[in-house]
Design a protein around this motif. Structure first.
Motif, PDB file in Angstrom:
ATOM      1  N   HIS A  73       0.798  -1.228   0.000  1.00  0.00           N
ATOM      2  CA  HIS A  73       0.000   0.000   0.000  1.00  0.00           C
ATOM      3  C   HIS A  73       0.830   1.276   0.000  1.00  0.00           C
ATOM      4  O   HIS A  73       0.287   2.358   0.198  1.00  0.00           O
ATOM      5  CB  HIS A  73      -0.943  -0.002   1.206  1.00  0.00           C
ATOM      6  CG  HIS A  73      -1.960  -1.094   1.182  1.00  0.00           C
ATOM      7  ND1 HIS A  73      -3.048  -1.076   0.338  1.00  0.00           N
ATOM      8  CD2 HIS A  73      -2.035  -2.261   1.870  1.00  0.00           C
ATOM      9  CE1 HIS A  73      -3.764  -2.176   0.528  1.00  0.00           C
ATOM     10  NE2 HIS A  73      -3.169  -2.910   1.445  1.00  0.00           N
ATOM     11  N   GLY A  74       2.146   1.154  -0.199  1.00  0.00           N
ATOM     12  CA  GLY A  74       2.995   2.342  -0.268  1.00  0.00           C
ATOM     13  C   GLY A  74       3.084   3.092   1.043  1.00  0.00           C
ATOM     14  O   GLY A  74       3.235   4.335   1.048  1.00  0.00           O
ATOM     15  N   ALA A  75       3.001   2.384   2.161  1.00  0.00           N
ATOM     16  CA  ALA A  75       3.009   3.035   3.466  1.00  0.00           C
ATOM     17  C   ALA A  75       4.342   3.722   3.735  1.00  0.00           C
ATOM     18  O   ALA A  75       5.409   3.236   3.350  1.00  0.00           O
ATOM     19  CB  ALA A  75       2.732   2.013   4.564  1.00  0.00           C
ATOM     20  N   THR A  76       4.274   4.868   4.402  1.00  0.00           N
ATOM     21  CA  THR A  76       5.439   5.594   4.876  1.00  0.00           C
ATOM     22  C   THR A  76       5.451   5.483   6.398  1.00  0.00           C
ATOM     23  O   THR A  76       4.438   5.727   7.046  1.00  0.00           O
ATOM     24  CB  THR A  76       5.367   7.069   4.460  1.00  0.00           C
ATOM     25  OG1 THR A  76       5.288   7.149   3.032  1.00  0.00           O
ATOM     26  CG2 THR A  76       6.579   7.840   4.937  1.00  0.00           C
ATOM     27  N   LEU A  77       6.587   5.107   6.974  1.00  0.00           N
ATOM     28  CA  LEU A  77       6.634   4.764   8.392  1.00  0.00           C
ATOM     29  C   LEU A  77       7.099   5.927   9.251  1.00  0.00           C
ATOM     30  O   LEU A  77       8.106   6.585   8.954  1.00  0.00           O
ATOM     31  CB  LEU A  77       7.566   3.575   8.615  1.00  0.00           C
ATOM     32  CG  LEU A  77       7.241   2.294   7.839  1.00  0.00           C
ATOM     33  CD1 LEU A  77       8.236   1.206   8.211  1.00  0.00           C
ATOM     34  CD2 LEU A  77       5.812   1.849   8.114  1.00  0.00           C
ATOM     35  N   VAL A  78       6.353   6.170  10.322  1.00  0.00           N
ATOM     36  CA  VAL A  78       6.734   7.130  11.351  1.00  0.00           C
ATOM     37  C   VAL A  78       6.766   6.384  12.677  1.00  0.00           C
ATOM     38  O   VAL A  78       5.762   5.796  13.088  1.00  0.00           O
ATOM     39  CB  VAL A  78       5.739   8.310  11.438  1.00  0.00           C
ATOM     40  CG1 VAL A  78       6.138   9.267  12.558  1.00  0.00           C
ATOM     41  CG2 VAL A  78       5.656   9.045  10.104  1.00  0.00           C
ATOM     42  N   ARG A 154      17.276  -2.031  11.111  1.00  0.00           N
ATOM     43  CA  ARG A 154      17.896  -3.087  10.320  1.00  0.00           C
ATOM     44  C   ARG A 154      17.120  -3.419   9.052  1.00  0.00           C
ATOM     45  O   ARG A 154      17.724  -3.721   8.006  1.00  0.00           O
ATOM     46  CB  ARG A 154      18.028  -4.345  11.178  1.00  0.00           C
ATOM     47  CG  ARG A 154      18.770  -5.482  10.493  1.00  0.00           C
ATOM     48  CD  ARG A 154      19.076  -6.614  11.439  1.00  0.00           C
ATOM     49  NE  ARG A 154      19.843  -7.672  10.789  1.00  0.00           N
ATOM     50  CZ  ARG A 154      20.258  -8.773  11.402  1.00  0.00           C
ATOM     51  NH1 ARG A 154      19.970  -8.956  12.685  1.00  0.00           N
ATOM     52  NH2 ARG A 154      20.938  -9.681  10.750  1.00  0.00           N
ATOM     53  N   HIS A 155      15.778  -3.351   9.127  1.00  0.00           N
ATOM     54  CA  HIS A 155      14.984  -3.895   8.025  1.00  0.00           C
ATOM     55  C   HIS A 155      14.061  -2.896   7.334  1.00  0.00           C
ATOM     56  O   HIS A 155      13.594  -3.193   6.224  1.00  0.00           O
ATOM     57  CB  HIS A 155      14.114  -5.057   8.532  1.00  0.00           C
ATOM     58  CG  HIS A 155      14.896  -6.188   9.111  1.00  0.00           C
ATOM     59  ND1 HIS A 155      15.688  -7.013   8.347  1.00  0.00           N
ATOM     60  CD2 HIS A 155      15.010  -6.624  10.397  1.00  0.00           C
ATOM     61  CE1 HIS A 155      16.256  -7.925   9.127  1.00  0.00           C
ATOM     62  NE2 HIS A 155      15.861  -7.712  10.367  1.00  0.00           N
ATOM     63  N   LEU A 156      13.749  -1.761   7.950  1.00  0.00           N
ATOM     64  CA  LEU A 156      12.671  -0.937   7.406  1.00  0.00           C
ATOM     65  C   LEU A 156      13.060   0.529   7.210  1.00  0.00           C
ATOM     66  O   LEU A 156      12.215   1.417   7.296  1.00  0.00           O
ATOM     67  CB  LEU A 156      11.437  -1.035   8.318  1.00  0.00           C
ATOM     68  CG  LEU A 156      10.753  -2.399   8.285  1.00  0.00           C
ATOM     69  CD1 LEU A 156       9.756  -2.530   9.424  1.00  0.00           C
ATOM     70  CD2 LEU A 156      10.056  -2.619   6.954  1.00  0.00           C
ATOM     71  N   ARG A 157      14.328   0.769   6.950  1.00  0.00           N
ATOM     72  CA  ARG A 157      14.711   2.126   6.562  1.00  0.00           C
ATOM     73  C   ARG A 157      14.169   2.443   5.174  1.00  0.00           C
ATOM     74  O   ARG A 157      14.091   1.530   4.342  1.00  0.00           O
ATOM     75  CB  ARG A 157      16.239   2.241   6.556  1.00  0.00           C
ATOM     76  CG  ARG A 157      16.864   2.350   7.954  1.00  0.00           C
ATOM     77  CD  ARG A 157      18.370   2.404   7.828  1.00  0.00           C
ATOM     78  NE  ARG A 157      19.029   2.648   9.075  1.00  0.00           N
ATOM     79  CZ  ARG A 157      19.287   3.861   9.566  1.00  0.00           C
ATOM     80  NH1 ARG A 157      18.938   4.924   8.869  1.00  0.00           N
ATOM     81  NH2 ARG A 157      19.885   4.011  10.713  1.00  0.00           N
ATOM     82  N   PRO A 158      13.785   3.690   4.881  1.00  0.00           N
ATOM     83  CA  PRO A 158      13.809   4.828   5.791  1.00  0.00           C
ATOM     84  C   PRO A 158      12.531   4.906   6.636  1.00  0.00           C
ATOM     85  O   PRO A 158      11.461   4.479   6.202  1.00  0.00           O
ATOM     86  CB  PRO A 158      13.879   6.015   4.835  1.00  0.00           C
ATOM     87  CG  PRO A 158      13.106   5.545   3.630  1.00  0.00           C
ATOM     88  CD  PRO A 158      13.395   4.071   3.511  1.00  0.00           C
ATOM     89  N   PHE A 159      12.676   5.454   7.828  1.00  0.00           N
ATOM     90  CA  PHE A 159      11.534   5.765   8.666  1.00  0.00           C
ATOM     91  C   PHE A 159      11.872   7.023   9.452  1.00  0.00           C
ATOM     92  O   PHE A 159      13.042   7.390   9.589  1.00  0.00           O
ATOM     93  CB  PHE A 159      11.204   4.610   9.615  1.00  0.00           C
ATOM     94  CG  PHE A 159      12.257   4.365  10.670  1.00  0.00           C
ATOM     95  CD1 PHE A 159      12.172   4.960  11.929  1.00  0.00           C
ATOM     96  CD2 PHE A 159      13.341   3.536  10.408  1.00  0.00           C
ATOM     97  CE1 PHE A 159      13.142   4.736  12.884  1.00  0.00           C
ATOM     98  CE2 PHE A 159      14.327   3.309  11.364  1.00  0.00           C
ATOM     99  CZ  PHE A 159      14.222   3.910  12.610  1.00  0.00           C
ATOM    100  N   LEU A 160      10.843   7.694   9.945  1.00  0.00           N
ATOM    101  CA  LEU A 160      11.042   8.915  10.729  1.00  0.00           C
ATOM    102  C   LEU A 160      10.795   8.612  12.195  1.00  0.00           C
ATOM    103  O   LEU A 160       9.756   8.051  12.553  1.00  0.00           O
ATOM    104  CB  LEU A 160      10.089  10.012  10.253  1.00  0.00           C
ATOM    105  CG  LEU A 160      10.168  11.340  11.024  1.00  0.00           C
ATOM    106  CD1 LEU A 160      11.510  12.021  10.762  1.00  0.00           C
ATOM    107  CD2 LEU A 160       9.018  12.267  10.623  1.00  0.00           C
ATOM    108  N   SER A 161      11.740   8.980  13.048  1.00  0.00           N
ATOM    109  CA  SER A 161      11.611   8.776  14.485  1.00  0.00           C
ATOM    110  C   SER A 161      11.177  10.082  15.146  1.00  0.00           C
ATOM    111  O   SER A 161      11.830  11.121  14.974  1.00  0.00           O
ATOM    112  CB  SER A 161      12.949   8.303  15.067  1.00  0.00           C
ATOM    113  OG  SER A 161      12.852   8.144  16.471  1.00  0.00           O
TER     114      SER A 161
END
Length: 255
Positions: A73-78, A154-161
């Motif tokens: 679904h093209g999710a962007t992770l925060v 380790r597995h889900l870059r890129p993400f915003l912290s």
């Protein structure tokens, strides 16, 4: 944010059977978010899906769930988190005792949907019947946060912290970071516009009756977090509370 769209209560309301297969869980959550957004005349930007109960709705791991959300679904992770595991443990314990998990603030006058709503009273201070149990819970929460961050790194870059400890004092700056990460136009966030507030304060003193006992137990366990520092060191009685401890060598536990 449309709430815990991957949580058990949402799926119970939808009369779904569970546990789901991973694809079905994701598709149902996305369809629900889209429908809710369209009803409000908006586009769905995402949903909150976190915590240790994150994958109870499907036979999957957090890594598989997030990776599939991105691929399917093209999710962007925060990654929205709190650094202070002791503060998380206290909020959860206070909510469990009071039955209040979201504490409303006075509604902004310009918000017609909630205008005039009275703020909820702060839950009364609690007495921790098992300080050792509380410390173990805080340690478990800290360990869980470390595992999640390691998995993301380790597995889900890129993400915003994004840490709640930064979001609370500087909402415009942190919301701006989130919007840029999501690729959507930023909007101003005025101070004092929040419709919810923290269940427990920065210090344990206003929330825990036996806070001196808690100070000693957290100190012995090495959980010298921001809340521990504010409770057990800061203030006129700080050194007396800690006894053998001093401000020298204090470290914050960032998870």
């Amino acid at each position: 944010m449309l709430g815990e769209l991957l949580s058990l209560p949402t799926y119970r309301k939808q009369h779904f059977a569970f546990p789901f297969a991973l694809d079905a869980a994701l598709d149902a959550a996305v369809a629900h978010a889209d429908a809710q957004a369209r009803a409000l005349g908006k586009r769905a930007a995402g949903w909150k899906a976190g915590g240790p109960a994150m994958t109870r709705v499907c036979n999957c791991t957090p890594r598989a769930l997030l990776a599939a959300a991105r691929a399917r679904h093209g999710a962007t992770l925060v990654y929205l988190h709190r650094r202070d595991a002791t503060a998380v443990a206290l909020s959860l314990e206070t909510a469990r005792r009071s039955g209040v998990y979201v504490l409303s603030a006075a509604a902004p006058a310009a918000s017609s949907a909630v205008a005039g709503r009275a703020p909820q009273p702060q839950p009364p201070p609690i007495n921790l019947t098992s300080v050792a149990g509380f410390v173990r819970k805080a340690q478990d929460l800290a360990a869980h946060a470390e595992r999640v961050r390691a998995m993301l790194e380790r597995h889900l870059r890129p993400f915003l912290s994004v840490a709640y400890e930064d979001l609370y004092p500087e909402p415009s700056q942190q919301i701006g970071r989130i919007f840029r990460h999501l690729g959507v136009p930023a909007c101003a966030v005025a101070a004092g516009r929040a419709t919810t507030r923290k269940i427990a304060g920065a210090s344990f003193r206003g929330s825990v009756l036996n806070w001196r006992e808690l100070c000693a137990a957290l100190d012995a366990a090495g959980l010298r977090t921001a809340a521990w520092h504010a409770t057990c060191v800061d203030g006129e009685h700080g050194n007396e509370t800690l006894g053998h401890s001093t401000q020298t060598g204090i470290r914050d536990s960032h998870v």
